[in-house]
Design a protein around this motif. Structure first.
Motif, PDB file in Angstrom:
ATOM      1  N   THR A 220     -18.560 -16.655   8.188  1.00  0.00           N
ATOM      2  CA  THR A 220     -20.004 -17.401   8.773  1.00  0.00           C
ATOM      3  C   THR A 220     -21.154 -16.773   8.076  1.00  0.00           C
ATOM      4  O   THR A 220     -22.205 -17.063   8.392  1.00  0.00           O
ATOM      5  N   SER A 221     -21.137 -15.600   7.105  1.00  0.00           N
ATOM      6  CA  SER A 221     -22.092 -15.033   6.300  1.00  0.00           C
ATOM      7  C   SER A 221     -23.153 -14.413   7.588  1.00  0.00           C
ATOM      8  O   SER A 221     -24.394 -14.145   7.156  1.00  0.00           O
ATOM      9  N   ILE A 222     -22.658 -13.976   8.461  1.00  0.00           N
ATOM     10  CA  ILE A 222     -23.489 -13.313   9.568  1.00  0.00           C
ATOM     11  C   ILE A 222     -23.056 -11.791   9.179  1.00  0.00           C
ATOM     12  O   ILE A 222     -22.073 -11.165   9.178  1.00  0.00           O
ATOM     13  N   GLN A 223     -24.186 -10.940   8.776  1.00  0.00           N
ATOM     14  CA  GLN A 223     -23.944  -9.492   8.366  1.00  0.00           C
ATOM     15  C   GLN A 223     -24.940  -8.779   9.315  1.00  0.00           C
ATOM     16  O   GLN A 223     -25.517  -7.957   8.731  1.00  0.00           O
TER      17      GLN A 223
ATOM     18  N   GLN B  27     -17.275 -12.548  10.226  1.00  0.00           N
ATOM     19  CA  GLN B  27     -18.782 -12.237   9.550  1.00  0.00           C
ATOM     20  C   GLN B  27     -18.783 -12.783   7.981  1.00  0.00           C
ATOM     21  O   GLN B  27     -19.488 -13.199   7.686  1.00  0.00           O
ATOM     22  N   THR B  28     -17.626 -12.670   7.206  1.00  0.00           N
ATOM     23  CA  THR B  28     -17.488 -13.000   6.116  1.00  0.00           C
ATOM     24  C   THR B  28     -17.665 -14.602   5.935  1.00  0.00           C
ATOM     25  O   THR B  28     -18.199 -15.117   5.156  1.00  0.00           O
TER      26      THR B  28
END
Length: 89
Positions: A42-45, A39-40
């Motif tokens: 790929t900036s998927i939050q 997540q960090t």
């Protein structure tokens, strides 16, 4: 039944709980760490992204470690029941 016997039973019970829970907790920890790194990067939050893989991996861990956990638990119970006469007096 003395205090020492009670403390020995409590210590054995806590040790058995920790040993039996450790594999599933470690699986959950590793999966959560890998997903949080993903997540960090790929900036998927998305908050729900961690739950489904953790549930699946913990279920697979139960299938993999279930017999070992059950053997530990039944061994502890058998030790308790076999020493029952010692506990009574």
């Amino acid at each position: 039944m003395s205090e020492g016997i009670v403390l020995d039973i409590a210590r054995d019970a806590l040790y058995t709980i920790i040993i039996c829970a450790a594999p599933l907790l470690l699986v959950s920890l590793v999966v959560g760490l890998v997903i949080s790194i993903f997540q960090t990067v790929t900036s998927i939050q998305e908050q729900t992204l961690t739950f489904v893989p953790k549930i699946i991996c913990v279920f697979l861990g139960i299938m993999l470690f279930g017999s070992w956990i059950m053997n530990n638990l039944t061994g502890f119970i058998q030790r308790l029941w076999s020493d029952f006469s010692i506990y009574l007096g």
